[in-house]
Design a protein around this motif. Sequence first.
Motif, PDB file in Angstrom:
ATOM      1  N   ALA A  12      12.327  20.395 -29.452  1.00 59.99           N
ATOM      2  CA  ALA A  12      11.341  21.187 -30.187  1.00 59.99           C
ATOM      3  C   ALA A  12      12.107  22.147 -31.099  1.00 59.99           C
ATOM      4  N   ARG A  14      11.849  25.150 -33.852  1.00 57.55           N
ATOM      5  CA  ARG A  14      10.857  26.147 -34.280  1.00 57.55           C
ATOM      6  C   ARG A  14      11.359  27.089 -35.369  1.00 57.55           C
ATOM      7  N   MET A 151       5.719  19.596 -31.750  1.00 59.75           N
ATOM      8  CA  MET A 151       4.297  19.302 -31.543  1.00 59.75           C
ATOM      9  C   MET A 151       3.631  20.590 -31.078  1.00 59.75           C
ATOM     10  N   VAL A 153      -0.385  22.785 -30.402  1.00 62.02           N
ATOM     11  CA  VAL A 153      -1.858  22.703 -30.340  1.00 62.02           C
ATOM     12  C   VAL A 153      -2.477  24.077 -30.621  1.00 62.02           C
ATOM     13  N   ARG A 192      15.791  17.578 -19.186  1.00 60.49           N
ATOM     14  CA  ARG A 192      14.615  17.186 -18.399  1.00 60.49           C
ATOM     15  C   ARG A 192      15.010  17.120 -16.929  1.00 60.49           C
TER      16      ARG A 192
HETATM   17  C1  LIG Z   1       1.047  18.047 -25.945  1.00 59.15           C
HETATM   18  C2  LIG Z   1       2.033  19.110 -26.373  1.00 59.15           C
HETATM   19  C3  LIG Z   1       1.562  20.345 -26.789  1.00 59.15           C
HETATM   20  C4  LIG Z   1       2.463  21.342 -27.207  1.00 59.15           C
HETATM   21  N1  LIG Z   1       1.981  22.530 -27.686  1.00 59.15           N
HETATM   22  C5  LIG Z   1       2.834  23.469 -28.142  1.00 59.15           C
HETATM   23  C6  LIG Z   1       2.335  24.658 -28.766  1.00 59.15           C
HETATM   24  O1  LIG Z   1       1.131  24.847 -28.924  1.00 59.15           O
HETATM   25  N2  LIG Z   1       3.237  25.580 -29.212  1.00 59.15           N
HETATM   26  C7  LIG Z   1       4.579  25.373 -29.104  1.00 59.15           C
HETATM   27  O2  LIG Z   1       5.348  26.252 -29.548  1.00 59.15           O
HETATM   28  N3  LIG Z   1       5.088  24.242 -28.537  1.00 59.15           N
HETATM   29  C8  LIG Z   1       4.241  23.294 -28.065  1.00 59.15           C
HETATM   30  N4  LIG Z   1       4.733  22.117 -27.523  1.00 59.15           N
HETATM   31  C9  LIG Z   1       6.202  21.903 -27.461  1.00 59.15           C
HETATM   32  C10 LIG Z   1       6.706  21.980 -26.028  1.00 59.15           C
HETATM   33  O3  LIG Z   1       6.728  23.327 -25.615  1.00 59.15           O
HETATM   34  C11 LIG Z   1       8.113  21.362 -25.985  1.00 59.15           C
HETATM   35  O4  LIG Z   1       8.031  20.021 -26.390  1.00 59.15           O
HETATM   36  C12 LIG Z   1       8.691  21.417 -24.586  1.00 59.15           C
HETATM   37  O5  LIG Z   1       8.877  22.751 -24.173  1.00 59.15           O
HETATM   38  C13 LIG Z   1      10.027  20.685 -24.503  1.00 59.15           C
HETATM   39  O6  LIG Z   1      10.922  21.258 -25.415  1.00 59.15           O
HETATM   40  P1  LIG Z   1      12.282  20.505 -25.761  1.00 59.15           P
HETATM   41  O7  LIG Z   1      11.908  19.146 -26.238  1.00 59.15           O
HETATM   42  O8  LIG Z   1      12.953  21.342 -26.819  1.00 59.15           O
HETATM   43  O9  LIG Z   1      13.060  20.401 -24.511  1.00 59.15           O
HETATM   44  C14 LIG Z   1       3.859  21.106 -27.146  1.00 59.15           C
HETATM   45  C15 LIG Z   1       4.319  19.840 -26.730  1.00 59.15           C
HETATM   46  C16 LIG Z   1       3.430  18.853 -26.371  1.00 59.15           C
HETATM   47  C17 LIG Z   1       3.959  17.492 -25.966  1.00 59.15           C
END
Ligand SMILES: Cc1cc2nc3c(=O)[nH]c(=O)nc-3n(C[C@H](O)[C@H](O)[C@H](O)COP(=O)(O)O)c2cc1C
Length: 227
Positions: A12, A14, A151, A153, A192
């Motif tokens: 993720a 940001r 991603m 929401v 993970r």
């Molecule tokens: C269905 C879904 C909804 C998510 N909603 C948010 C969100 O609203 N805001 C946000 O900052 N991250 C959101 N995320 C990101 C997750 O927090 C992030 O993928 C997870 O913490 C793993 O992070 P990494 O892939 O960097 O390890 C969402 C991820 C998914 C799959």
Amino acid sequence: MEFFEVVTTTRAIRRYLPDPIPDADLAQMFFAATRAPSGSNRQPLRFVVLRDGPKALAARKVLGDSFRTMWSDKRAGDAYDRGSGEDPSSRKARTARTMQHFVDHIDEAPVIVFACVQHWHGGHFTEGASVYPACQNLLLSARALGYGAVMTVWHQVVEKELADIVGLPDGVSIAATIPLGRPEGRHGPVRRLPLDQLVYEDGWSESAPWAIDPEGARFSGGPPRGR
Ligand SMILES: Cc1cc2nc3c(=O)[nH]c(=O)nc-3n(C[C@H](O)[C@H](O)[C@H](O)COP(=O)(O)O)c2cc1C
């Protein structure tokens, strides 16, 4: 990039540099995204891409307010500023700073994508299941081209306003909001749970002897069991 490197480093992201994304890169990413499967190959997914058009600018402003509200609620609800979060060097405090920067600048992301679903099954879970594979393909192909994304929401509380701005017809909703841009910083490895906690064989909780993480795998949620 090699496929497994892409998968294991698609984190993720940001924080984005202000660099615009060339049309050719967008075309390649969305081609890959839309190769994802859907139930009966119905393809109920539509992407709305926001850059700097008048509707995009209006939607960005609304999204900024919404993301800040949603994060502020989560920050308080999940007690980010209490316990270990009181120490500015703690993981909790660092996460809170990252999230605050994210929501304070979300409206400046070079591209923001609405992944929309055309409902046909009364909100049945298979509708989402026909949208999110394409979202993941988008995240992976962004990573392969050197972009970062996440991603989210957090459009939920303003979905109606956003629908009016971009002109979503009845029966269409926004399943995810995905900002995209060149990352400020690096991707780093995905962390993970260890494979043996996530994959069973034959029955629930029954270990699969072959489910062994590769050398160098990084873990989330504390040290892996039995290692
Ligand atoms: C269905 C879904 C909804 C998510 N909603 C948010 C969100 O609203 N805001 C946000 O900052 N991250 C959101 N995320 C990101 C997750 O927090 C992030 O993928 C997870 O913490 C793993 O992070 P990494 O892939 O960097 O390890 C969402 C991820 C998914 C799959």
